[in-house]
Design a protein around this motif. Structure first.
Motif, short mmCIF file in Angstrom:
data_model
loop_
_atom_site.label_atom_id
_atom_site.label_comp_id
_atom_site.label_asym_id
_atom_site.label_seq_id
_atom_site.Cartn_x
_atom_site.Cartn_y
_atom_site.Cartn_z
N LEU A 27 0.83 -1.20 0.00
CA LEU A 27 0.00 0.00 0.00
C LEU A 27 0.87 1.26 0.00
CD1 LEU A 27 -2.72 1.40 0.12
CD2 LEU A 27 -2.69 1.07 2.62
N LYS A 28 1.90 1.28 0.81
CA LYS A 28 2.80 2.44 0.85
C LYS A 28 3.49 2.63 -0.49
CE LYS A 28 6.45 4.83 3.24
NZ LYS A 28 7.06 5.22 2.01
N ASP A 29 3.94 1.54 -1.11
CA ASP A 29 4.56 1.65 -2.43
C ASP A 29 3.58 2.22 -3.46
OD1 ASP A 29 6.94 0.63 -1.45
OD2 ASP A 29 6.60 -1.41 -2.24
N ALA A 30 2.32 1.79 -3.39
CA ALA A 30 1.31 2.29 -4.33
C ALA A 30 1.06 3.78 -4.10
CB ALA A 30 0.01 1.50 -4.17
N VAL A 31 1.01 4.20 -2.84
CA VAL A 31 0.82 5.61 -2.52
C VAL A 31 2.02 6.42 -3.01
CG1 VAL A 31 0.63 7.29 -0.64
CG2 VAL A 31 -0.76 5.21 -0.61
N ASP A 32 3.23 5.92 -2.74
CA ASP A 32 4.44 6.61 -3.20
C ASP A 32 4.42 6.79 -4.72
OD1 ASP A 32 5.32 6.59 -0.57
OD2 ASP A 32 6.78 4.98 -0.87
N SER A 33 4.06 5.74 -5.43
CA SER A 33 4.01 5.80 -6.89
C SER A 33 2.94 6.80 -7.36
CB SER A 33 3.72 4.41 -7.44
OG SER A 33 3.60 4.43 -8.83
N SER A 34 1.80 6.78 -6.71
CA SER A 34 0.73 7.71 -7.07
C SER A 34 1.14 9.16 -6.85
CB SER A 34 -0.53 7.40 -6.26
OG SER A 34 -1.06 6.15 -6.64
N LEU A 35 1.88 9.40 -5.78
CA LEU A 35 2.35 10.77 -5.51
C LEU A 35 3.29 11.25 -6.61
CD1 LEU A 35 2.91 10.63 -1.66
CD2 LEU A 35 1.21 12.00 -2.88
N GLN A 36 4.17 10.38 -7.06
CA GLN A 36 5.08 10.76 -8.15
C GLN A 36 4.30 11.05 -9.43
OE1 GLN A 36 8.34 11.42 -8.11
NE2 GLN A 36 8.18 11.19 -5.91
N THR A 37 3.32 10.22 -9.73
CA THR A 37 2.49 10.41 -10.92
C THR A 37 1.73 11.73 -10.83
OG1 THR A 37 2.26 8.03 -11.23
CG2 THR A 37 0.62 9.43 -12.30
N LEU A 38 1.18 12.01 -9.65
CA LEU A 38 0.43 13.26 -9.47
C LEU A 38 1.32 14.48 -9.66
CD1 LEU A 38 -1.97 12.44 -6.52
CD2 LEU A 38 -2.62 13.23 -8.79
N LEU A 39 2.55 14.43 -9.18
CA LEU A 39 3.46 15.56 -9.39
C LEU A 39 3.65 15.84 -10.87
CD1 LEU A 39 6.25 14.98 -6.70
CD2 LEU A 39 4.52 16.80 -6.76
N ASP A 40 3.79 14.79 -11.66
CA ASP A 40 3.94 14.94 -13.11
C ASP A 40 2.66 15.52 -13.72
OD1 ASP A 40 5.48 14.60 -15.52
OD2 ASP A 40 4.09 12.96 -16.02
N GLU A 41 1.50 15.01 -13.28
CA GLU A 41 0.23 15.52 -13.80
C GLU A 41 0.02 16.98 -13.43
OE1 GLU A 41 -3.11 13.04 -12.82
OE2 GLU A 41 -2.05 11.23 -13.41
N ILE A 42 0.38 17.35 -12.21
CA ILE A 42 0.25 18.74 -11.78
C ILE A 42 1.13 19.64 -12.63
CG2 ILE A 42 0.76 20.35 -9.90
CD1 ILE A 42 -0.10 18.02 -7.96
N ALA A 43 2.34 19.20 -12.90
CA ALA A 43 3.28 20.00 -13.69
C ALA A 43 2.79 20.22 -15.11
CB ALA A 43 4.65 19.32 -13.71
N GLU A 96 -5.83 22.48 -9.11
CA GLU A 96 -6.29 22.53 -7.73
C GLU A 96 -6.81 21.15 -7.27
OE1 GLU A 96 -9.13 25.68 -7.35
OE2 GLU A 96 -7.63 27.23 -7.80
N ALA A 97 -7.55 20.49 -8.14
CA ALA A 97 -8.07 19.16 -7.80
C ALA A 97 -6.94 18.16 -7.62
CB ALA A 97 -9.03 18.68 -8.89
N LEU A 98 -5.93 18.24 -8.49
CA LEU A 98 -4.78 17.35 -8.37
C LEU A 98 -3.99 17.64 -7.09
CD1 LEU A 98 -3.58 17.31 -12.09
CD2 LEU A 98 -4.68 15.43 -10.85
N HIS A 99 -3.86 18.92 -6.76
CA HIS A 99 -3.16 19.30 -5.52
C HIS A 99 -3.91 18.76 -4.29
CE1 HIS A 99 0.37 21.73 -6.28
NE2 HIS A 99 -0.26 22.32 -7.29
N GLN A 100 -5.24 18.83 -4.32
CA GLN A 100 -6.02 18.31 -3.20
C GLN A 100 -5.83 16.80 -3.06
OE1 GLN A 100 -10.06 19.56 -3.84
NE2 GLN A 100 -9.63 21.68 -3.26
N ARG A 101 -5.84 16.11 -4.18
CA ARG A 101 -5.62 14.66 -4.15
C ARG A 101 -4.21 14.35 -3.64
NH1 ARG A 101 -7.90 10.06 -6.07
NH2 ARG A 101 -6.51 8.42 -6.77
N TYR A 102 -3.24 15.13 -4.12
CA TYR A 102 -1.86 14.95 -3.67
C TYR A 102 -1.75 15.14 -2.16
CZ TYR A 102 3.16 15.38 -3.26
OH TYR A 102 4.47 15.19 -2.88
N ASP A 103 -2.39 16.18 -1.65
CA ASP A 103 -2.34 16.46 -0.21
C ASP A 103 -2.94 15.32 0.60
OD1 ASP A 103 -1.09 18.88 -0.74
OD2 ASP A 103 -2.93 20.07 -0.51
N ARG A 104 -4.06 14.77 0.13
CA ARG A 104 -4.68 13.65 0.84
C ARG A 104 -3.79 12.42 0.83
NH1 ARG A 104 -9.26 14.15 -2.53
NH2 ARG A 104 -10.08 16.18 -2.08
#
Length: 65
Positions: free
Chosen positions: A13-29, A38-46
């Motif tokens: 689960l932690k590995d999946a969360v870590d991977s999702s955070l990296q993906t979200l950073l790319d999507e935000i950029a 803003e929606a991506l930032h909120q998801r990232y924060d959660r």
């Protein structure tokens, strides 16, 4: 809500969360629309909050998240 996980499950689960955070950073950029960013930032924060909660759990012997 209480979720009981094995050590292996909590690591996965932690590995999946870590991977999702990296993906979200790319999507935000690459996001152009402010509302989408803003929606991506909120998801990232959660997910980052969840990651912080999982960190000590993964390192301990008793695994509850």
């Amino acid at each position: 809500m209480l979720l009981e996980l094995s050590n292996d499950e909590s690591r996965v689960l932690k590995d999946a969360v870590d991977s999702s955070l990296q993906t979200l950073l790319d999507e935000i950029a690459h996001a152009d629309q402010r509302e989408l960013k803003e929606a991506l930032h909120q998801r990232y924060d959660r997910l980052a909050a969840l990651q912080r909660r999982l960190e000590p759990v993964v390192e301990s012997e008793q695994v509850y998240a």
